[in-house]
Design an enzyme around this catalytic site. Sequence first.
Site: not given
Ligand code: NAD
Ligand code: USQ
Length: 392
Positions: A185, A144, A181-182, A11, A179
């Site tokens: 990080k 994050t 996941y978090h 993304y 979580s």
């Molecule tokens: P995404 O899942 O769309 O993209 C991640 C990409 O990494 C995917 O294309 C996946 O195939 C690849 N990948 C995962 N594991 C791999 C591995 N072991 N080897 C090679 N490729 C691998 O996610 P995104 O939303 O683009 O997020 C990218 C980064 O930004 C992530 O680290 C995520 O934690 C961080 N981030 C995202 C958001 C958000 O809101 N989307 C917010 C804060 C942080």
């Molecule tokens: N939430 C709702 N309704 C929904 C979806 C989510 O109320 O339909 C709430 C969740 O409970 C949470 C907040 O919205 O309190 C954010 O949830 P989210 O799914 O949008 O975000 P999160 O799980 O925190 O994860 C996303 C990305 C992750 C990134 C993170 C940034 O998937 O990769 O690290 O945002 S942060 O939130 O700043 O940690």
Amino acid sequence: MRTLVLGGDGYLGWPTALHLSEAGHDVAIADSFVRRQYDHELGVESLVPVEPLHTRVGVWKELTGRQLSMFRGDITDAEFTYEMIRGFRPDTIVHFAEQRAAPYSHIDRQHAVYTQVNNLVGTLNILFAMADIDPAIHLVKLGTMGEYGTPNIDIEEGWIEIEHKGRKDVLPYPKQPGSFYHLSKVHDSHNIMFTCRAWGLRATDLNQGIVYGQQTPQTALDPRLATRFDYDAVFGTVLNRFVVQAVLAHPLTVYGSGGQTRGLIDIRDTAECILLAAENPPEPCEFRVFNQMTESLSVAEIAKTVAEARGESARIEYLDPPRVEADTHHYNVAHSRLIDLGLEPHLLSETLLTSLFAIAEAHKDRADPEAIRPWIDWRRTTNRPPLTSPSP
Ligand code: NAD
Ligand code: USQ
């Protein structure tokens, strides 16, 4: 500048790779395509269709004359990682390549373990390869905002000055992630900070907020350059989900009272922040932390903003919270370091929402309403997807 974008099929990785390429970087993309496999596993798809990576790279070359190199492989495979870094010899590695959905990491034991192994081992392989091949490489790592959790004091940018029993120190800001996941990080951040100290590496840890939006100036050039737009309950993030729900006339799914406040950032600013971090590297041995967010909103405020922009057809539904998180809390975050480097934020506006509604409208026939309801409960150790009706 030679820049290797790990996770460049995702993304954020894809639009960032294009933004860096347009800025004149010599860009290589690496990806295992595991994100596309999660779609198959969960039976969902990006609302906006995404082309295979080689098609996207070909279209970018055709339109701009700029070449992107590609590496297909998994960064948890050390041999692949070393070969790629030896072969491309980047100045900067931008690391997006992790499993990034908090709900995915709470499906069950296997998904929690997978998330932490994938994320930690991939990052460790990168750190070892940097140290063995070229410690001058700058790692720009996506962390994050959720690493900090929701403490009852202001959140600083990475570090906090503490006075304890008459002595003072500047220490890493306490981490209380919500979580598995978090947590991955947080563990990454510790490993990166340690290797900067031990091996003289240099790194920027970007504590990014929730990203919204789907287009950047580069991806908008051609529909074949589009990036993902996830709306399902596992990978869809809150604002993007609410936009799609509003277009489908589905109630906006606020979890709990919606008092949860989070940092947000527009996808165009994500790409620009990475460029700014890459072009202004830290000193050797420096572990630098930026809070990569531009504004804070509660979930209820996000729902209200989307509903008002959509008009009368939008409804908000307050669901039993599937996550374990505070929904009334203090949230005041320092985030000035990227602004100091020149970031000019795009704040959430009616115009952006109108264009996001248009994107969702154009593809709404691809939406599966059954993918919207949350089914992963943080209190359970095993969650199973709801039974869905068979496809026609
Ligand atoms: P995404 O899942 O769309 O993209 C991640 C990409 O990494 C995917 O294309 C996946 O195939 C690849 N990948 C995962 N594991 C791999 C591995 N072991 N080897 C090679 N490729 C691998 O996610 P995104 O939303 O683009 O997020 C990218 C980064 O930004 C992530 O680290 C995520 O934690 C961080 N981030 C995202 C958001 C958000 O809101 N989307 C917010 C804060 C942080
Ligand atoms: N939430 C709702 N309704 C929904 C979806 C989510 O109320 O339909 C709430 C969740 O409970 C949470 C907040 O919205 O309190 C954010 O949830 P989210 O799914 O949008 O975000 P999160 O799980 O925190 O994860 C996303 C990305 C992750 C990134 C993170 C940034 O998937 O990769 O690290 O945002 S942060 O939130 O700043 O940690």
